[in-house]
Design a protein around this motif. Structure first.
Motif, mmCIF file in Angstrom:
data_model
loop_
_atom_site.group_PDB
_atom_site.id
_atom_site.type_symbol
_atom_site.label_atom_id
_atom_site.label_comp_id
_atom_site.label_asym_id
_atom_site.label_seq_id
_atom_site.Cartn_x
_atom_site.Cartn_y
_atom_site.Cartn_z
ATOM 1 N N ARG A 151 15.190 25.558 -7.971
ATOM 2 C CA ARG A 151 16.546 25.525 -7.421
ATOM 3 C C ARG A 151 17.574 25.375 -8.552
ATOM 4 O O ARG A 151 18.593 26.065 -8.573
ATOM 5 C CB ARG A 151 16.676 24.396 -6.403
ATOM 6 C CG ARG A 151 17.952 24.410 -5.623
ATOM 7 C CD ARG A 151 17.969 23.457 -4.415
ATOM 8 N NE ARG A 151 17.275 22.189 -4.598
ATOM 9 C CZ ARG A 151 16.039 21.910 -4.140
ATOM 10 N NH1 ARG A 151 15.358 22.804 -3.468
ATOM 11 N NH2 ARG A 151 15.491 20.726 -4.352
ATOM 12 N N ARG A 154 17.914 28.664 -10.387
ATOM 13 C CA ARG A 154 18.600 29.678 -9.572
ATOM 14 C C ARG A 154 20.065 29.365 -9.311
ATOM 15 O O ARG A 154 20.882 30.276 -9.194
ATOM 16 C CB ARG A 154 17.887 29.835 -8.228
ATOM 17 C CG ARG A 154 16.583 30.557 -8.326
ATOM 18 C CD ARG A 154 15.963 30.740 -6.977
ATOM 19 N NE ARG A 154 14.857 31.691 -7.064
ATOM 20 C CZ ARG A 154 14.123 32.045 -6.048
ATOM 21 N NH1 ARG A 154 14.359 31.567 -4.843
ATOM 22 N NH2 ARG A 154 13.150 32.907 -6.211
ATOM 23 N N GLU A 155 20.403 28.098 -9.197
ATOM 24 C CA GLU A 155 21.761 27.737 -8.790
ATOM 25 C C GLU A 155 22.649 27.244 -9.930
ATOM 26 O O GLU A 155 23.849 27.475 -9.914
ATOM 27 C CB GLU A 155 21.701 26.679 -7.685
ATOM 28 C CG GLU A 155 21.051 27.201 -6.415
ATOM 29 C CD GLU A 155 20.842 26.120 -5.361
ATOM 30 O OE1 GLU A 155 21.308 24.975 -5.556
ATOM 31 O OE2 GLU A 155 20.195 26.418 -4.343
ATOM 32 N N CYS A 171 22.583 37.147 -9.436
ATOM 33 C CA CYS A 171 23.075 35.863 -9.960
ATOM 34 C C CYS A 171 24.565 35.928 -10.295
ATOM 35 O O CYS A 171 25.300 34.988 -10.079
ATOM 36 C CB CYS A 171 22.322 35.461 -11.232
ATOM 37 S SG CYS A 171 20.591 35.075 -11.028
ATOM 38 N N CYS A 177 21.057 33.035 -7.737
ATOM 39 C CA CYS A 177 19.919 33.918 -8.029
ATOM 40 C C CYS A 177 18.950 33.895 -6.836
ATOM 41 O O CYS A 177 18.686 32.853 -6.278
ATOM 42 C CB CYS A 177 19.211 33.451 -9.295
ATOM 43 S SG CYS A 177 20.281 33.474 -10.747
ATOM 44 N N HIS A 178 18.500 35.057 -6.482
ATOM 45 C CA HIS A 178 17.560 35.188 -5.353
ATOM 46 C C HIS A 178 16.785 36.486 -5.527
ATOM 47 O O HIS A 178 17.018 37.229 -6.478
ATOM 48 C CB HIS A 178 18.298 35.150 -4.011
ATOM 49 C CG HIS A 178 19.527 36.004 -3.964
ATOM 50 N ND1 HIS A 178 19.519 37.338 -3.705
ATOM 51 C CD2 HIS A 178 20.833 35.683 -4.183
ATOM 52 C CE1 HIS A 178 20.749 37.819 -3.728
ATOM 53 N NE2 HIS A 178 21.568 36.830 -4.038
ATOM 54 N N GLU A 179 15.888 36.717 -4.617
ATOM 55 C CA GLU A 179 15.033 37.917 -4.732
ATOM 56 C C GLU A 179 15.875 39.174 -4.624
ATOM 57 O O GLU A 179 16.789 39.272 -3.865
ATOM 58 C CB GLU A 179 13.964 37.917 -3.632
ATOM 59 C CG GLU A 179 13.091 36.697 -3.631
ATOM 60 C CD GLU A 179 12.386 36.409 -4.941
ATOM 61 O OE1 GLU A 179 12.017 37.360 -5.644
ATOM 62 O OE2 GLU A 179 12.228 35.232 -5.281
#
Length: 179
Positions: A151, A154-155, A171, A177-179
């Motif tokens: 997390r 990604r964040e 992102c 950020c994610h798939e």
């Protein structure tokens, strides 16, 4: 840094260092920039071929790349590359470095390194190639577990890095950020 925060960081670092040791990695704790630099320099022999991945921790916070440029090392300096082809050449030659420096986006208390990498050069070098990889990370990157480390990557780490590098990724487009 406040006394309580210093002690908290010291305790977290001790746990992470123990976890890294169980995973076959040596770790060191420095309470300050002034303590970190001599530790790093002691790990890089004179005359070594040195390369690095992008790292705000190393570049801005420690100003370590500047120290290396002035030292007795052979440097693969991607920042000195003038063309995309030269940058690519440095990335590829980095696999033959004696010492490769990088940071991680997050580290779990169990010693799991988490990275989101725009080109894959840091992660690739971490996995295979250079004789030694030195991962430099502040205690702010320590997370309780793997889920919180992912997390954080990604964040908190990925979106600012994507913006700084002007990458065309999710992102940067929506701040997460994610798939």
């Amino acid at each position: 840094m406040e006394g309580d925060k210093k002690e908290l960081y010291r305790l977290r670092a001790a746990k992470v260092l123990s976890s890294l040791k169980k995973r076959g990695m040596d770790g060191y704790y420095a309470e300050s920039r002034e303590q970190a630099i001599p530790i790093l320099l002691s790990l890089i022999p004179s005359g070594s071929l040195v390369a690095w991945g992008g790292s705000i921790t190393l570049a801005r916070d420690l100003k370590f790349y500047d120290i290396l440029r002035k030292g007795p090392y052979k440097i693969l300096d991607r920042d000195a590359a003038k063309t995309p082809e030269e940058v690519e050449k440095v990335f590829r030659e980095s696999f033959f470095a004696d010492s490769y420096l990088m940071s991680s986006n997050a580290i779990s208390m169990d010693g799991e390194l988490v990275n989101i990498d725009g080109r894959g050069n840091r992660v690739a070098a971490l996995i295979y190639g250079p004789r030694q990889v030195l991962v430099v990370a502040g205690c702010n990157k320590i997370c309780p577990d793997l889920d919180s480390a992912i997390r954080r990557a990604r964040e908190e780490a990925g979106p600012p890095n994507a913006e700084r590098l002007k990458m065309n990724t999710p992102c940067r487009q929506d701040g997460a950020c994610h798939e």
